[in-house]
Write a protein that holds these residues in place. Sequence first.
Motif, PDB file in Angstrom:
ATOM      1  N   ASP A  88     117.611 -89.279  -5.896  1.00 24.37           N
ATOM      2  CA  ASP A  88     117.232 -88.211  -4.972  1.00 24.37           C
ATOM      3  C   ASP A  88     115.960 -88.565  -4.205  1.00 24.37           C
ATOM      4  N   SER A  89     115.006 -89.186  -4.879  1.00 24.64           N
ATOM      5  CA  SER A  89     113.768 -89.592  -4.211  1.00 24.64           C
ATOM      6  C   SER A  89     114.054 -90.646  -3.151  1.00 24.64           C
ATOM      7  N   THR A  90     114.942 -91.585  -3.454  1.00 25.78           N
ATOM      8  CA  THR A  90     115.295 -92.625  -2.494  1.00 25.78           C
ATOM      9  C   THR A  90     115.941 -92.027  -1.256  1.00 25.78           C
ATOM     10  N   HIS A  91     116.763 -91.001  -1.424  1.00 26.08           N
ATOM     11  CA  HIS A  91     117.332 -90.322  -0.254  1.00 26.08           C
ATOM     12  C   HIS A  91     116.211 -89.807   0.657  1.00 26.08           C
ATOM     13  N   GLU A  92     115.199 -89.181   0.049  1.00 29.35           N
ATOM     14  CA  GLU A  92     114.076 -88.666   0.833  1.00 29.35           C
ATOM     15  C   GLU A  92     113.329 -89.799   1.534  1.00 29.35           C
ATOM     16  N   PHE A  93     113.146 -90.928   0.843  1.00 27.47           N
ATOM     17  CA  PHE A  93     112.401 -92.043   1.434  1.00 27.47           C
ATOM     18  C   PHE A  93     113.160 -92.630   2.629  1.00 27.47           C
ATOM     19  N   ILE A  94     114.464 -92.757   2.508  1.00 23.49           N
ATOM     20  CA  ILE A  94     115.255 -93.324   3.604  1.00 23.49           C
ATOM     21  C   ILE A  94     115.260 -92.386   4.798  1.00 23.49           C
ATOM     22  N   VAL A  95     115.382 -91.087   4.546  1.00 23.26           N
ATOM     23  CA  VAL A  95     115.334 -90.109   5.651  1.00 23.26           C
ATOM     24  C   VAL A  95     113.982 -90.177   6.352  1.00 23.26           C
ATOM     25  N   LEU A  96     112.890 -90.260   5.588  1.00 22.89           N
ATOM     26  CA  LEU A  96     111.560 -90.357   6.179  1.00 22.89           C
ATOM     27  C   LEU A  96     111.405 -91.658   6.962  1.00 22.89           C
ATOM     28  N   LEU A  97     111.894 -92.769   6.409  1.00 17.80           N
ATOM     29  CA  LEU A  97     111.798 -94.050   7.102  1.00 17.80           C
ATOM     30  C   LEU A  97     112.560 -94.015   8.416  1.00 17.80           C
ATOM     31  N   ALA A  98     113.710 -93.352   8.434  1.00 17.37           N
ATOM     32  CA  ALA A  98     114.476 -93.217   9.672  1.00 17.37           C
ATOM     33  C   ALA A  98     113.708 -92.393  10.706  1.00 17.37           C
ATOM     34  N   GLU A  99     113.044 -91.321  10.244  1.00 18.37           N
ATOM     35  CA  GLU A  99     112.255 -90.502  11.168  1.00 18.37           C
ATOM     36  C   GLU A  99     111.080 -91.287  11.737  1.00 18.37           C
ATOM     37  N   VAL A 100     110.382 -92.043  10.885  1.00 17.57           N
ATOM     38  CA  VAL A 100     109.223 -92.813  11.332  1.00 17.57           C
ATOM     39  C   VAL A 100     109.635 -93.862  12.359  1.00 17.57           C
TER      40      VAL A 100
END
Length: 249
Positions: free
Chosen positions: A92-104
């Motif tokens: 679940d944390s990795t999902h959040e990290f990938i979404v944030l990386l895509a936004e950045v």
Amino acid sequence: MSGVAGLRGLLIDGEPLRRWVIELEIDVVRALLYCLRDSPKESPQSSEGVIEMVKHFIRTCQSQEDGRHSKQQRLMDTLVSELNSPSKLARDSTHEFIVLLAEVNEMGISELVGATAKAKLLDGPAGPIFNKPLRALPFPLQVGVIDAVTWLVELKPPVVDFSDEFIRLFHEVLALADVDDHALIGKPGLLKNEQWLKTLRVSCIRLLRSSMATPDFQDKPNLAQLRPRQVNFRSYNAFTDSQGDPGVL
């Protein structure tokens, strides 16, 4: 957590030279992901601190002058390897990290993760998703594999191709959702195994529901025999929604 506190003091609170943080980003993120993977369920507060640290490094180490493109692939390799982790917290944390990386990076999630996921996870029989039958894996790894495929299927557009390997996995998941409990855990069943079995069934049903909702499932000729099963699994939607988070069982 002592090591995490030390990293925070050296690389965040201590205001180090920026180039040091950039050089160490991948190694630090990898170490923090290991902490999440190894974290006991009894320490959610400390886990939140680790998650926020990873997000801090993702936000602050992705500018163009930091060599973003040269490091982004290494970072994606590190994150994608956690998508099928047996730890729900790590997934679940990795999902959040990938979404944030895509936004950045101002990219779509599928665009960002697609090539790496196919190379690292979905590469035919060589990838960790398809290289072993699900029944050959322990329950936590079965759930990790199924949840990884579900997340990739639910992306817009989906990252998973409806290949022969995926069809085989789909049949395995269908069988796991239907099989009797004693066929999986034996008699008498241990409470821990029974809890994992419930989590596994919820994961199976979510993957079936997500796959059946994709255009590819409706269009592929080799899936025609499975389409009637859609009707049978519609009744499970309320069940999966009512279970909430299967990882807390």
